[in-house]
Design a protein around this motif. Structure first.
Motif, mmCIF file in Angstrom:
data_model
loop_
_atom_site.group_PDB
_atom_site.id
_atom_site.type_symbol
_atom_site.label_atom_id
_atom_site.label_comp_id
_atom_site.label_asym_id
_atom_site.label_seq_id
_atom_site.Cartn_x
_atom_site.Cartn_y
_atom_site.Cartn_z
ATOM 1 N N ASP A 89 0.709 -1.221 -0.006
ATOM 2 C CA ASP A 89 0.146 -0.162 -0.092
ATOM 3 C C ASP A 89 0.647 1.246 -0.175
ATOM 4 O OD1 ASP A 89 -1.805 2.328 0.789
ATOM 5 O OD2 ASP A 89 -3.095 0.776 1.551
ATOM 6 N N LEU A 90 0.634 2.148 -0.941
ATOM 7 C CA LEU A 90 1.322 3.331 -0.978
ATOM 8 C C LEU A 90 0.580 4.629 -0.629
ATOM 9 C CD1 LEU A 90 2.603 2.696 -4.586
ATOM 10 C CD2 LEU A 90 3.671 2.219 -2.424
ATOM 11 N N GLY A 91 -0.522 4.354 -0.009
ATOM 12 C CA GLY A 91 -1.354 5.415 0.183
ATOM 13 C C GLY A 91 -2.639 5.806 -0.557
ATOM 14 N N ALA A 92 -3.552 6.514 -0.236
ATOM 15 C CA ALA A 92 -4.627 7.083 -0.958
ATOM 16 C C ALA A 92 -4.472 8.041 -2.178
ATOM 17 C CB ALA A 92 -5.911 7.384 0.084
ATOM 18 N N LEU A 93 -5.297 7.497 -3.039
ATOM 19 C CA LEU A 93 -5.279 8.678 -4.156
ATOM 20 C C LEU A 93 -6.825 9.212 -4.135
ATOM 21 C CD1 LEU A 93 -3.545 6.808 -7.061
ATOM 22 C CD2 LEU A 93 -2.873 8.961 -5.720
ATOM 23 N N GLY A 94 -7.045 10.420 -3.536
ATOM 24 C CA GLY A 94 -8.245 11.013 -3.641
ATOM 25 C C GLY A 94 -8.883 11.160 -5.105
ATOM 26 N N MET A 95 -10.139 10.989 -5.179
ATOM 27 C CA MET A 95 -10.870 11.390 -6.564
ATOM 28 C C MET A 95 -11.715 12.509 -6.054
ATOM 29 S SD MET A 95 -11.802 7.520 -8.076
ATOM 30 C CE MET A 95 -12.333 8.167 -9.837
ATOM 31 N N TRP A 96 -11.111 13.712 -6.512
ATOM 32 C CA TRP A 96 -12.045 14.990 -6.139
ATOM 33 C C TRP A 96 -12.848 15.253 -7.315
ATOM 34 C CZ3 TRP A 96 -12.414 17.167 -1.509
ATOM 35 C CH2 TRP A 96 -11.671 16.815 -0.457
ATOM 36 N N GLU A 97 -13.947 15.285 -7.204
ATOM 37 C CA GLU A 97 -14.982 15.266 -8.147
ATOM 38 C C GLU A 97 -15.636 16.710 -8.243
ATOM 39 O OE1 GLU A 97 -18.053 12.127 -10.130
ATOM 40 O OE2 GLU A 97 -18.900 13.303 -8.423
ATOM 41 N N PHE A 98 -15.766 17.069 -9.532
ATOM 42 C CA PHE A 98 -16.645 18.423 -9.867
ATOM 43 C C PHE A 98 -17.875 17.582 -10.649
ATOM 44 C CE2 PHE A 98 -18.516 21.888 -11.900
ATOM 45 C CZ PHE A 98 -18.589 22.865 -10.913
ATOM 46 N N ARG A 99 -18.916 17.740 -10.051
ATOM 47 C CA ARG A 99 -20.131 17.521 -10.810
ATOM 48 C C ARG A 99 -21.180 18.619 -11.101
ATOM 49 N NH1 ARG A 99 -22.607 12.454 -12.022
ATOM 50 N NH2 ARG A 99 -20.570 11.605 -11.313
ATOM 51 N N PRO A 100 -21.305 18.948 -12.390
ATOM 52 C CA PRO A 100 -22.288 20.043 -12.783
ATOM 53 C C PRO A 100 -23.663 19.674 -12.344
ATOM 54 C CG PRO A 100 -21.069 19.140 -14.613
ATOM 55 C CD PRO A 100 -21.035 18.243 -13.597
ATOM 56 N N PRO A 101 -24.468 20.859 -12.010
ATOM 57 C CA PRO A 101 -25.827 20.229 -11.336
ATOM 58 C C PRO A 101 -26.640 19.644 -12.199
ATOM 59 C CG PRO A 101 -25.259 22.817 -11.277
ATOM 60 C CD PRO A 101 -23.999 21.978 -11.866
ATOM 61 N N GLU A 102 -26.497 19.831 -13.668
ATOM 62 C CA GLU A 102 -27.376 18.996 -14.325
ATOM 63 C C GLU A 102 -27.168 17.358 -14.448
ATOM 64 O OE1 GLU A 102 -24.402 20.792 -17.046
ATOM 65 O OE2 GLU A 102 -25.528 21.288 -15.335
ATOM 66 N N LEU A 103 -26.036 16.988 -13.678
ATOM 67 C CA LEU A 103 -25.702 15.567 -13.630
ATOM 68 C C LEU A 103 -25.602 15.095 -12.063
ATOM 69 C CD1 LEU A 103 -22.624 15.498 -16.040
ATOM 70 C CD2 LEU A 103 -24.902 14.901 -16.541
ATOM 71 N N ALA A 104 -26.374 16.117 -11.251
ATOM 72 C CA ALA A 104 -26.380 15.784 -9.946
ATOM 73 C C ALA A 104 -26.836 14.473 -9.502
ATOM 74 C CB ALA A 104 -26.710 17.024 -9.091
ATOM 75 N N ASP A 105 -27.959 14.281 -10.405
ATOM 76 C CA ASP A 105 -28.921 13.152 -9.911
ATOM 77 C C ASP A 105 -28.356 11.691 -10.420
ATOM 78 O OD1 ASP A 105 -29.293 13.807 -12.582
ATOM 79 O OD2 ASP A 105 -31.657 13.449 -12.547
ATOM 80 N N LYS A 106 -27.213 11.822 -11.414
ATOM 81 C CA LYS A 106 -26.550 10.591 -12.051
ATOM 82 C C LYS A 106 -25.793 9.788 -10.724
ATOM 83 C CE LYS A 106 -28.073 11.220 -16.169
ATOM 84 N NZ LYS A 106 -29.023 10.480 -17.020
ATOM 85 N N ALA A 107 -26.167 8.760 -10.212
ATOM 86 C CA ALA A 107 -25.310 8.047 -9.258
ATOM 87 C C ALA A 107 -24.171 7.641 -9.880
ATOM 88 C CB ALA A 107 -26.210 7.030 -8.552
ATOM 89 N N GLN A 108 -22.942 7.780 -9.152
ATOM 90 C CA GLN A 108 -21.757 7.280 -9.638
ATOM 91 C C GLN A 108 -21.098 6.219 -8.800
ATOM 92 O OE1 GLN A 108 -19.502 9.048 -12.184
ATOM 93 N NE2 GLN A 108 -17.221 8.114 -11.395
ATOM 94 N N PRO A 109 -21.069 4.816 -9.433
ATOM 95 C CA PRO A 109 -20.334 3.732 -8.676
ATOM 96 C C PRO A 109 -18.905 3.965 -8.501
ATOM 97 C CG PRO A 109 -21.646 2.993 -10.454
ATOM 98 C CD PRO A 109 -21.455 4.253 -10.455
ATOM 99 N N GLY A 110 -18.054 3.242 -7.685
ATOM 100 C CA GLY A 110 -16.771 3.517 -7.310
ATOM 101 C C GLY A 110 -15.735 3.436 -8.526
ATOM 102 N N PRO A 111 -14.570 3.691 -8.297
ATOM 103 C CA PRO A 111 -13.626 3.697 -9.302
ATOM 104 C C PRO A 111 -13.044 2.366 -9.817
ATOM 105 C CG PRO A 111 -12.386 4.043 -7.355
ATOM 106 C CD PRO A 111 -13.753 4.021 -7.278
ATOM 107 N N PRO A 112 -12.617 2.176 -10.834
ATOM 108 C CA PRO A 112 -11.969 0.773 -11.257
ATOM 109 C C PRO A 112 -10.915 0.450 -10.373
ATOM 110 C CG PRO A 112 -11.239 2.514 -12.985
ATOM 111 C CD PRO A 112 -12.424 2.974 -12.204
ATOM 112 N N ALA A 113 -10.545 -0.772 -10.387
ATOM 113 C CA ALA A 113 -9.547 -1.367 -9.524
ATOM 114 C C ALA A 113 -8.073 -1.233 -10.339
ATOM 115 C CB ALA A 113 -9.676 -2.756 -9.212
#
Length: 262
Positions: A238-262
């Motif tokens: 383990d080398l530490g966390a990589l934060g995924m800091w997302e910007f989501r436009p208001p028009e896409l706010a209701d689109k659920a997003q699962p986690g990132p790929p492994a």
């Protein structure tokens, strides 16, 4: 190898892979002073396919406005991958409206002495079909079928696609891509009905063995919470966390997003 060097290998491998995926999918690729950004309007709701990976925080800060404008024009959600120790970038992104979406773990392994696994009892190939690989990932991460192909295309340069079948049905997949002397692992997925059989583990062991035979000295990946224990058992550190800091436009706010790929 020290932690900083391992992390740099991880980030450089991500930059090379995301660049290849963008070209394969026909997406826009921005290369800005050590900052790589993929702008894929075909999957605007999936920020993982609209990723920014940087090596220098100052370079990211200098190009942030240009990046934000490109994603706004394309109407995409987007994410910046931030090493956990870079709190300055975290503060900048929070102020710009980004939120923490996920924290996959950067991991790495030295390939010196890696042995060849016994796959004699497995129905597998290292020439897997891109569509079958993509559908396994869509299912594993809760995406609508076809999302993965729109995100990364059918023919990403340098991608090795490993696929295992059970009763002739696609059951598990692992991909690798070399970046310099690092064998980066991508798109690890197992069908829900096929889990617990060690399929992905066997394919990963074969993928990194093959990487070592191609003169790769290391292997890196980004691990989900589910995948990290599996990779540790193989020998990844383990080398530490990589934060995924997302910007989501208001028009896409209701689109659920699962986690990132492994």
């Amino acid at each position: 190898m020290d932690r900083d060097r391992w992390l740099e290998l991880n980030l450089r491998g991500m930059q090379a892979a995301f660049s290849s995926f963008a070209r394969s999918a026909g997406a826009e690729l921005l290369e800005l002073d050590g900052v790589i950004a993929t702008v894929n309007a075909a999957v605007p709701e999936r920020s993982v396919f609209n990723s920014v990976v940087y090596l220098d925080p100052e370079a990211l800060a200098a190009t942030y406005d240009e990046l934000a404008a490109a994603y706004a024009e394309a109407g995409c959600s987007w994410t910046v991958w931030v090493p956990e120790q870079d709190m300055g970038t975290v503060r900048m992104l929070e102020a710009a409206g980004h939120t923490l979406d996920a924290q996959p773990r950067a991991m790495g392994i030295d390939l010196d002495g890696v042995g060849e696994p016994d796959l004699s009892g497995l129905d597998w190939t290292d020439q897997g079909d891109a569509e079958e690989m993509a559908l396994l990932n869509d299912s594993a991460y809760g995406y609508e079928p076809g999302t993965w192909l729109r995100g990364m295309g059918r023919g990403a340069e340098g991608l090795h696609v490993y696929l295992a079948r059970v009763d002739a049905n696609p059951a598990a997949t692992v991909c690798s891509r070399d970046a310099d002397e690092d064998c980066a692992i991508w798109m690890v997925a197992t069908a829900e009905w096929a889990r617990g059989r060690g399929l992905s583990t066997a394919l990963m062991q074969k993928a990194i063995f093959d990487g070592a035979r191609r003169a790769c000295r290391t292997s890196t990946l980004q691990a989900t919470k589910l995948g990290a224990p599996v990779y540790r058992r193989i020998g990844y550190e383990d080398l530490g966390a990589l934060g995924m800091w997302e910007f989501r436009p208001p028009e896409l706010a209701d689109k659920a997003q699962p986690g990132p790929p492994a």
